[in-house]
Design an enzyme around this catalytic site. Structure first.
Site, PDB file in Angstrom:
ATOM      1  CB  SER A 199       1.537  -6.439   7.971  1.00  0.00           C
ATOM      2  OG  SER A 199       2.111  -7.305   7.040  1.00  0.00           O
ATOM      3  CG  HIS A 234      -6.313  -4.573  10.812  1.00  0.00           C
ATOM      4  ND1 HIS A 234      -5.007  -4.159  10.903  1.00  0.00           N
ATOM      5  CD2 HIS A 234      -6.348  -5.425   9.764  1.00  0.00           C
ATOM      6  CE1 HIS A 234      -4.285  -4.740   9.968  1.00  0.00           C
ATOM      7  NE2 HIS A 234      -5.084  -5.511   9.267  1.00  0.00           N
ATOM      8  CG  ASP A 268      -6.795  -8.386   7.328  1.00  0.00           C
ATOM      9  OD1 ASP A 268      -5.945  -8.221   8.218  1.00  0.00           O
ATOM     10  OD2 ASP A 268      -6.919  -7.600   6.373  1.00  0.00           O
ATOM     11  NE  ARG A 287      -2.018  -0.969   3.710  1.00  0.00           N
ATOM     12  CZ  ARG A 287      -1.614   0.072   4.409  1.00  0.00           C
ATOM     13  NH1 ARG A 287      -1.948   1.296   4.033  1.00  0.00           N
ATOM     14  NH2 ARG A 287      -0.860  -0.075   5.481  1.00  0.00           N
ATOM     15  NE  ARG A 312       0.595  -8.880   2.314  1.00  0.00           N
ATOM     16  CZ  ARG A 312      -0.014  -8.621   3.451  1.00  0.00           C
ATOM     17  NH1 ARG A 312      -0.988  -9.406   3.879  1.00  0.00           N
ATOM     18  NH2 ARG A 312       0.336  -7.590   4.180  1.00  0.00           N
ATOM     19  CE  LYS A 372      -4.786  -9.119  11.083  1.00  0.00           C
ATOM     20  NZ  LYS A 372      -3.619  -8.756  10.334  1.00  0.00           N
ATOM     21  CB  THR A 373      -2.887 -14.869   8.516  1.00  0.00           C
ATOM     22  OG1 THR A 373      -3.381 -13.605   8.062  1.00  0.00           O
ATOM     23  CG2 THR A 373      -3.406 -15.958   7.597  1.00  0.00           C
ATOM     24  CE  LYS A 424      -5.635  -4.275   4.850  1.00  0.00           C
ATOM     25  NZ  LYS A 424      -6.181  -4.949   6.052  1.00  0.00           N
TER      26      LYS A 424
END
Length: 536
Positions: free
Chosen positions: A238, A220, A257, A59, A322, A242-243, A200
């Site tokens: 990131s 988030h 997410d 981003r 990714r 989390k994932t 996003k």
């Protein structure tokens, strides 16, 4: 699972896109094949599609704008994160983008966000490239054939990576842009092929819509649910896990997410897929993500050999490699993607200084303080000019996507925590035994064991509710945890250098306090007391 290919045709003339050849609601298989036939991607040995997003592999926060008008002017927290854009400039730029897409072959997809039907947001996505449309198929929720027959889009995403803005004429900072218009309900994206801008954009829109209009907290975070029906929520920036940590074979995944927490205590996924980092991915450490990379998945900016075998350790294109895949690529999922009865919240931080405890239990005030702070750390090599660990703070663990002031979200979270009796834990998935370059990354098996013990109550039981209070951060850290070596639980003990440890810990605590100065005038006494105690 059905790909939702349809024979229905639509026109986009009403959007200002004239004489376009519209390819509507193609299956992911068809989009995969179109991408390869156009020379825009290659097939990996796993059967996944591999693409290169071009100039932008992440981003661009300074090129994200919100149109400032009657809907937003008094609600949005304007500044370096939410940068205002004039309605007139938006209208002119939108017209230029739609003119650019006219007479071209474009890809159109109808989808929706929010798994809870009471919050459902219908979305129409218009893409210049087939692989970006496939990304939308993966990441948003997929309507049934019956739903498509009478589909009425509420929000529009227009995505034109090859269109370059003229900053002097168009009001942008440079040639790329991602702009939200809440009055016209449009997300306009150009000059960048990074697909994360698509998801996003809608996440940012929901972060405004849900609190303001629906009394629902947008988060988030990832979430999963156990056999006992209790939901766990994982906040983190990131690279904090989390994932990975929400993809637990012993629990059903709600989402990885973006979620909403409703007034009636439900947690629902915004999305229909997962978008995971794959740097150093292995089947051993992250089997769910590794096994999800198959036909229907999209790999971004990875390096492959001539046989299509991916080298996940190769970061020569970017560290932000990714994969996107539909959530049904994960075997153990909650259907629909809704959980109830949240009982544990985990704030994940990759502390590269190696001074935060691997797990600690937070008071409500500490939870609000750490939520507003949103701490993790950057390590050498993640950004140009970063040569040693640097503290990184992102309010609510997602500042770039939060249009309202962070304390608005924090106050909602605090109320929900108290009303539902939820436990909140700070988990350091970063370094132990010293800072980055000296110590080592916390072992995933230990982090999983600590989280499991927190959720099943054995962590409280093992410590009899009597936790050691960290002298610098004021955090309640356990002295013992099932399936975790005792020495791992004390960050100071892992250093074997008390002087170095405390110097580094005080330095990080000072960074917390310095960062929080921007929020002090908005925070109540309980939140202010949740920070590190006054430094000696």
């Amino acid at each position: 699972m059905a790909q939702n290919q349809t024979t229905k045709t639509i026109s986009v003339d009403n959007y200002g896109i004239k004489n376009a050849k519209v390819k509507y609601q193609l299956s992911s298989e068809a989009l995969h094949n179109e991408t390869i036939s156009k020379g825009q991607g290659k097939e990996a040995s796993s059967g996944a599609l591999a693409v290169n997003t071009g100039e932008f592999t992440g981003r661009s926060p300074m090129d994200r704008f919100i149109v400032k008008d009657d809907v937003t002017k008094d609600e949005v927290w304007w500044g370096d994160i939410n940068i205002p854009f004039s309605p007139d400039k938006f209208d002119a730029l939108y017209n230029k983008v739609t003119d650019y897409l006219s007479d071209k072959e474009i890809y159109v997809r109808d989808s929706y966000a929010c798994a809870d039907v009471d919050y459902k947001l219908n979305i129409r996505v218009i893409n210049e490239h087939p692989w970006a449309n496939m990304f939308a198929h993966n990441m948003f929720l997929r309507p049934s054939e019956e739903e498509l027959e009478n589909f009425g889009p509420e929000w529009l995403i227009v995505n034109a990576p090859s269109f370059m803005a003229d900053p002097e004429l168009d009001g942008t900072r440079q040639h790329n842009f991602a702009i939200l218009n809440f009055t016209r309900k449009i997300a306009l994206i150009g000059g960048t092929g990074y697909t994360g801008e698509i998801k996003k954009g809608i996440f940012s829109a929901l972060n405004f819509i849900l609190p303001v209009q629906k009394n629902t907290l947008p988060m988030h975070c990832s979430a999963n649910v156990g056999d006992n029906g209790e939901t766990a929520i994982f906040f983190g920036l990131s690279g904090t896990g989390k994932t990975t940590l929400s993809a637990d074979p012993a629990r059903k995944l709600i989402g990885d997410d973006e979620h909403g927490w409703t007034a009636d205590n439900k947690v629902f996924n915004f999305e229909g897929g997962c978008y995971a980092k794959v740097i150093n991915l292995s089947a051993e450490n992250e089997p769910d993500i590794y096994n999800a990379i198959k036909p229907g998945a999209i790999l971004e900016n990875v390096v492959m050999d001539d046989n299509g075998v991916v080298d996940f350790a190769d970061i020569s294109i970017t560290q932000n490699t990714r994969v996107s895949y539909p959530i049904y690529h994960i075997d153990n999922i909650k259907v629909p993607s809704i959980g109830e009865n949240p009982k544990n919240i985990f704030f994940l931080t990759a502390d590269a200084f190696g001074v935060l405890p691997p797990i600690s239990k937070l008071t409500p005030g500490q939870a609000a303080y750490h939520f507003i702070s949103g701490y993790t750390a950057k390590v050498a090599g993640t950004e140009a000019g970063v040569t040693e660990p640097m503290p990184s703070f992102s309010a609510c663990f997602g500042a770039p996507f939060m249009p309202l002031h962070p304390t608005r979200y924090a106050e909602m979270l605090s109320k929900k925590m108290k009303d539902s009796g939820v436990n909140v834990w700070l988990v350091n998935t970063g370094w132990t035994g010293g800072p980055y370059g000296v110590g080592s990354r916390m072992k995933l098996k230990y982090t999983r064991a600590m989280i499991t013990a927190a959720m099943d109550g054995s962590l409280d039981a093992a410590n009899k509710g009597n936790y050691h209070v960290h002298s610098v951060f004021g955090l309640a850290q356990p002295r013992t945890c099932p399936n975790v070596p005792t020495e791992v639980l004390s960050p100071r003990a892992t250093w074997n250098n008390d002087k170095g440890y405390y110097e580094t810990a005080h330095k990080l605590a000072a960074s917390f306090k310095n960062n929080f100065k921007q929020f002090e005038d908005y925070a109540n006494a309980e939140i202010l007391a949740g920070g590190p105690p006054e430094l000696k």
